[in-house]
Write an enzyme that holds these catalytic residues in place. Sequence first.
Site, PDB file in Angstrom:
ATOM      1  N   LYS A   1     -19.042 -19.078   1.289  1.00 31.50           N
ATOM      2  CA  LYS A   1     -20.504 -19.061   1.460  1.00 31.50           C
ATOM      3  C   LYS A   1     -21.247 -18.215   0.430  1.00 31.50           C
ATOM      4  CE  LYS A   1     -20.699 -19.909   6.373  1.00 31.50           C
ATOM      5  NZ  LYS A   1     -21.101 -19.381   7.656  1.00 31.50           N
TER       6      LYS A   1
ATOM      7  N   ARG B   1       0.827  -1.217   0.000  1.00 31.75           N
ATOM      8  CA  ARG B   1       0.000   0.000   0.000  1.00 31.75           C
ATOM      9  C   ARG B   1       0.860   1.266   0.000  1.00 31.75           C
ATOM     10  NH1 ARG B   1      -4.956  -1.979   3.938  1.00 31.75           N
ATOM     11  NH2 ARG B   1      -6.164  -2.872   2.228  1.00 31.75           N
TER      12      ARG B   1
ATOM     13  N   GLY C   1      -8.884 -10.276  -0.595  1.00 32.30           N
ATOM     14  CA  GLY C   1      -7.744 -10.798   0.155  1.00 32.30           C
ATOM     15  C   GLY C   1      -7.400 -12.245  -0.149  1.00 32.30           C
TER      16      GLY C   1
ATOM     17  N   GLY D   1     -13.144  -5.082   0.797  1.00 26.49           N
ATOM     18  CA  GLY D   1     -14.536  -4.631   0.846  1.00 26.49           C
ATOM     19  C   GLY D   1     -14.920  -3.795  -0.361  1.00 26.49           C
TER      20      GLY D   1
HETATM   21  P1  AMP Z   1     -14.247 -16.134   0.836  1.00 24.38           P
HETATM   22  O1  AMP Z   1     -13.642 -15.302   1.934  1.00 24.38           O
HETATM   23  O2  AMP Z   1     -15.718 -16.189   0.847  1.00 24.38           O
HETATM   24  O3  AMP Z   1     -13.653 -15.807  -0.526  1.00 24.38           O
HETATM   25  O4  AMP Z   1     -13.828 -17.631   1.178  1.00 24.38           O
HETATM   26  C1  AMP Z   1     -12.514 -18.074   1.142  1.00 24.38           C
HETATM   27  C2  AMP Z   1     -12.451 -19.340   1.943  1.00 24.38           C
HETATM   28  O5  AMP Z   1     -13.312 -20.308   1.390  1.00 24.38           O
HETATM   29  C3  AMP Z   1     -11.066 -19.950   1.962  1.00 24.38           C
HETATM   30  O6  AMP Z   1     -10.578 -19.916   3.256  1.00 24.38           O
HETATM   31  C4  AMP Z   1     -11.284 -21.364   1.474  1.00 24.38           C
HETATM   32  O7  AMP Z   1     -10.568 -22.325   2.217  1.00 24.38           O
HETATM   33  C5  AMP Z   1     -12.771 -21.571   1.701  1.00 24.38           C
HETATM   34  N1  AMP Z   1     -13.313 -22.612   0.822  1.00 24.38           N
HETATM   35  C6  AMP Z   1     -13.250 -22.670  -0.502  1.00 24.38           C
HETATM   36  N2  AMP Z   1     -13.826 -23.790  -0.963  1.00 24.38           N
HETATM   37  C7  AMP Z   1     -14.268 -24.494   0.105  1.00 24.38           C
HETATM   38  C8  AMP Z   1     -14.947 -25.727   0.262  1.00 24.38           C
HETATM   39  N3  AMP Z   1     -15.287 -26.478  -0.766  1.00 24.38           N
HETATM   40  N4  AMP Z   1     -15.242 -26.112   1.534  1.00 24.38           N
HETATM   41  C9  AMP Z   1     -14.891 -25.352   2.580  1.00 24.38           C
HETATM   42  N5  AMP Z   1     -14.267 -24.168   2.487  1.00 24.38           N
HETATM   43  C10 AMP Z   1     -13.946 -23.729   1.265  1.00 24.38           C
END
Ligand code: AMP
Length: 419
Positions: free
Chosen positions: A220, A59, A377, A400
């Site tokens: 999620k 940054r 991130g 964000g």
């Molecule tokens: P996000 O912050 O929503 O982009 O999520 C990133 C996180 O999702 C990472 O820590 C990954 O380990 C987790 N992730 C990705 N695919 C899976 C999966 N199939 N099952 C559980 N966690 C997952």
Amino acid sequence: MNGVSPAACQTLPRLWLVSEHMVQFKNIEDFGTICGKRVLVRADLNVPMANGIVTDDTRIRSVAPTILHLMKKGAQVFVMSHFGRPGGKVVPEMSLEQLAQPLANVIKKAVVFVADCSDEAITEILEALEEEAVLLMENLRFQEGETNNDPNFVKFIAKKADFYVNEAFSCSHRAHASTEGIAHLLPSAAGLSLEKELTALENALGNPHRPVCAVVGGAKVSSKLDVLTNLVEKVDHLIIGGGMANTFLSAQGVDVGASLCEHDLADTARNILKKATEQNCTIHLPTDLIVAKEFKAGADCRTVGHGEVAADEMILDVGPASIEGLADMLASCKTLIWNGPMGAFEISPFDAATVALAKIAASLTACGSLISVAGGGDTVAALNHAGVADQFTHISTAGGAFLEWMEGKELPGVKVLEK
Ligand code: AMP
């Protein structure tokens, strides 16, 4: 699969065209002469630190060209930023004084830290300056008026300068005094890095070369609902991976065993699929899956198709056949936007699909057939892990703000800089 045949490379102009339909932003050149003038630069110096040492100076490096450019034009530069979340109170450990030396190291100019930002104190400092120096102001968030966008605080900071430059894309989704309020009081512009970032984002989603493909992965659906809803309206292909693919598969009747899955969002997932069909957006869900009983490095895993996931197994990555199929589709696309990993990439072997897809996107970018923009991130960490982050057309480190942009939201700190 990590290569792309030369035949897949239909060369695109490497220099992006700035179309007349693109939103234009005020830039530093619009100021005219700034010699002898004061310019306030809003940076994001909220860098990671351990034991008083900056552990990642990305940054700081991103704001350096703007500071040096303004100094070269003869301006007196003031840098302002927040650091941490002091909540409107003075928290000595969050003083920006600790960033003065790291900033000086990067710009190779003297940096004078200004603890007392009163007009009198600043005048005194400027009169006493013996060499060309940047003034670094104390943590903006020591004052409640910063996050409240309080008009009195806005006036207080605006009084320090003749011009305002925003170099903090990562903070521009917040209407704070230093990102939004001030731009109403001073002639304002996007700094060099912000301008580059905005052009990249406009090229990717605002007015893109088509076909456009988006990759949305991660844990999620619930955290990226707005992103998915916005993207199905704007892109031609949407690849859904990571844990969120499980929710979509389950909503279509696929048994996902013990996988991370938001069963309560089945209707939402089906609505997104329906909307995608209406909008001519093709959704790509994994056809083969990597499953394991344990989530640990080197865990026993197997590749299965739909209907073959055992009750005690978790889907932890997308399978190789799915990625192979995506390679052909991506080769026909001209623009890619990526947020979220394909699997639980932090632990091997569940990083395979993310790494393979990242390499395909990087090869297509290298041969000029794809404009690739990624952000967030975890995504940046995943692309670094794949060793291809520097081969993407643009990487946004703003978490964000990047997500809100993917959600189609107006970013107040950006909106106010539109021409
Ligand atoms: P996000 O912050 O929503 O982009 O999520 C990133 C996180 O999702 C990472 O820590 C990954 O380990 C987790 N992730 C990705 N695919 C899976 C999966 N199939 N099952 C559980 N966690 C997952």
